[in-house]
Write an enzyme that holds these catalytic residues in place. Sequence first.
Site, PDB file in Angstrom:
ATOM      1  N   SER A  36       0.833  -1.200   0.000  1.00  0.00           N
ATOM      2  CA  SER A  36       0.000   0.000   0.000  1.00  0.00           C
ATOM      3  C   SER A  36       0.866   1.247   0.000  1.00  0.00           C
ATOM      4  O   SER A  36       0.357   2.351  -0.121  1.00  0.00           O
ATOM      5  CB  SER A  36      -0.919   0.006   1.221  1.00  0.00           C
ATOM      6  N   HIS A  45      -3.702  -3.716  -5.041  1.00  0.00           N
ATOM      7  CA  HIS A  45      -3.869  -3.157  -3.694  1.00  0.00           C
ATOM      8  C   HIS A  45      -5.313  -3.330  -3.236  1.00  0.00           C
ATOM      9  O   HIS A  45      -6.204  -2.591  -3.644  1.00  0.00           O
ATOM     10  CB  HIS A  45      -3.453  -1.672  -3.694  1.00  0.00           C
ATOM     11  N   GLU A  73      -7.131  -1.203  -6.173  1.00  0.00           N
ATOM     12  CA  GLU A  73      -6.253  -0.343  -6.967  1.00  0.00           C
ATOM     13  C   GLU A  73      -5.298  -1.261  -7.734  1.00  0.00           C
ATOM     14  O   GLU A  73      -4.565  -2.039  -7.121  1.00  0.00           O
ATOM     15  CB  GLU A  73      -5.465   0.613  -6.073  1.00  0.00           C
ATOM     16  N   ASN A  75      -4.787   6.262  -0.484  1.00  0.00           N
ATOM     17  CA  ASN A  75      -4.096   6.580   0.762  1.00  0.00           C
ATOM     18  C   ASN A  75      -3.334   7.894   0.683  1.00  0.00           C
ATOM     19  O   ASN A  75      -3.183   8.590   1.683  1.00  0.00           O
ATOM     20  CB  ASN A  75      -3.158   5.437   1.157  1.00  0.00           C
TER      21      ASN A  75
END
Length: 700
Positions: free
Chosen positions: A410, A431, A443, A481
Amino acid sequence: MSASVLFERRGNLALVTVNNPPVNALGQSVREGLLEAFRAAEADAQVEAVVLLCTGSTFMAGADIKEFGKPPQAPSLPEVVNAIEACAKPSVAVIHGSALGGGLEVALACHYRIARNDARVGLPEVKLGLLPGAGGTQRLPRLAGVAKALEMIVGGAPISATEAQRHGILDELFDGDLLAAGSAFAQRLLAEGRGVRRSGEQPVADAGEAAALLDAKRAEIHQRMPGLFSPLRCVAALEAAVQLPLAEGLERERELFRECLASPQRAALVHAFFAERQAGKVVGLAADTPTRAIASAAVIGGGTMGVGIALCFANAGIPVKLLEIDQTALERALQRARDTYAASVKRGSLSEADMARRLALLDGVTDYAALAEADVVVEAVFENLEVKRQVFERLDAVCKPGAILASNTSSLDLDAIAAFTARPQDVVGLHFFSPANVMRLLEVVRGAQTSDTVLATAMALGKRLKKVAVVVGVCDGFVGNRMVFQYGRESEFLLEEGATPEQVDGALRAFGMAMGPCAMRDLSGLDIGLAIRNRQRQSLPPQFPLPRVLDKLCEAGLLGQKSGAGFYRYPEGSRTPQPNPALAPLLEAASRERGIARRSLDDRYIVERCLFALVNEGAKILEEGIAQRASDIDLIYLNGYGFPAHRGGPMFHADQLGLDKVLARIREFHAEHGAWWQPAPLLERLAAEGRQFSDWEAGQ
Ligand code: COA
């Protein structure tokens, strides 16, 4: 006659066939064609009954969503539907695939309905911020009762043909050829002397109980979907079906439909619908890019994430090997998988037989040699580049040529990970979001050397795993993120400036977020990311300060739910946040340390600070080409971060507000709070040109 609707008389039957690929949506030409076809059937003296069916993979899947918000074109769908019901010759709708929205409304106007066994029917308009506006709210309760109509229209989920038949929506089910089944049914009607039967003329079966049902549904909506525009209007339309004669009920339905059509929530939800379809189109990747077959998978690491990912494969029917370092760790991981399925069985969302089938696809191993034949391997080990190096070097040694080597990292550099192998073209990021077997977002990280075939295969795999797969580029935190870091930081600054967790969470929940950032932090653990924050403090220039509030809480042993208290208190293992009296002195200390006099902040200010931080970073991500388009960013936020679908996502929301207005606020925050708020150049450019994020695609 319209090219989208074919009319043919065969003996005593009129065959009306809709042919409007890909999903036979009821666009203007289909509406016109249907009207003409039913008129022709009526006018032809030899026609005794009408059979309505569709070509391709599905019956009509609804109104043409692309027409919403544009000037209406005659004939309207209600006009078509009413003409079909009024036809003096009996008609039968022959359903296969999905009869959704306007498609089901057309079928409800036909005098009889039959469906292939594997068909589904539904009125999903509420998911697009609408209600069925062509008689669905008036005819469905007459056929199926108010209780079932409320469930289908307010819930929006389609039901199976079997269930629809049980509730009187379908007359018969069949297997095999559509035309043969439809013609046979129509001939039987004629032979038995069964003629025209209009659902609009039937009384509502459970009208006596309707008032209580409608009240209960309204209460449920207030409780579970506060702030949503269309669900309450669906209920109002159903109330009209109970209280008014058909013609007046249809009028009322139309009025309510128009209100929904004009609502910004409708625009946002339609944006979300198309965003999901658009995400599958990868810039620079031809639609016919070949993909590799994925018949088996492997996952490395049996932590929460690894097990969740392994379950995704098993759920999709793909055999998967789960690798752990030793037998003890492996047994723990497999137990976790069994427990997760057992909980689903207990909740009633999974049958015992399905659990057994899925567990049989899951094979625990401790030896890398067992991964030699896997078509795809997903690494989900500790987030440390050295650990990843060891894993990828071993994978490179044992995996067959052509295997896809995926990392669930991540935050680490995917290109560095790819360089640990001699086949960087086969390395891609997958991800997943925790819990991986529940969260829809995926992702798909495109490394500098990821080949087109590997990327296309990863996207197709995402679809097979029933994920919303979005392509992103390599950077720290990728899209989701990286943006949420900005959001979290602002929420913590707000706490240091004078807000309470209750206020920050309350303001963002009132905006529609599924959860406030403080409650979210408590859930994930306040100590998560502590080491990263400390590293960032060392590396960031002084004009980029970080809030201290989380460190203060951690020092005081307040780690969130796992320690019984964080921003909130959780008495005796409860998950319901209660005010934490120990917090005020810690917040005050954090404010003092930063030399801030605490002040009162209003909800709008709180929401703008948090959301515009997302938008500004999103603009940078777009300009850098990390996301392909603004709607991809929206999709990530809608599916991974609890952003309300009726707001369309952060970038769409900013477009709706007007980028000039958003930029003006960001400039004020920049003046007030410094470097973090430096406006993104793309935002400045688009605002100056009067354009929107939605106008922008990578490479422009
Ligand atoms: N109007 C216009 N276009 C539509 C559409 C509609 N009602 N439904 C689907 N499409 C388009 C999609 O945008 C997509 O176009 P693209 O290939 O250019 O991207 C294409 O049809 C295929 O749709 P997709 O969802 O990818 O196919 P699927 O096989 O996975 O699912 C359905 C088919 C019908 C189940 C699904 O498309 C669906 O649920 N559609 C919406 C139904 C609906 O809400 N109807 C009520 C409208 S008020």
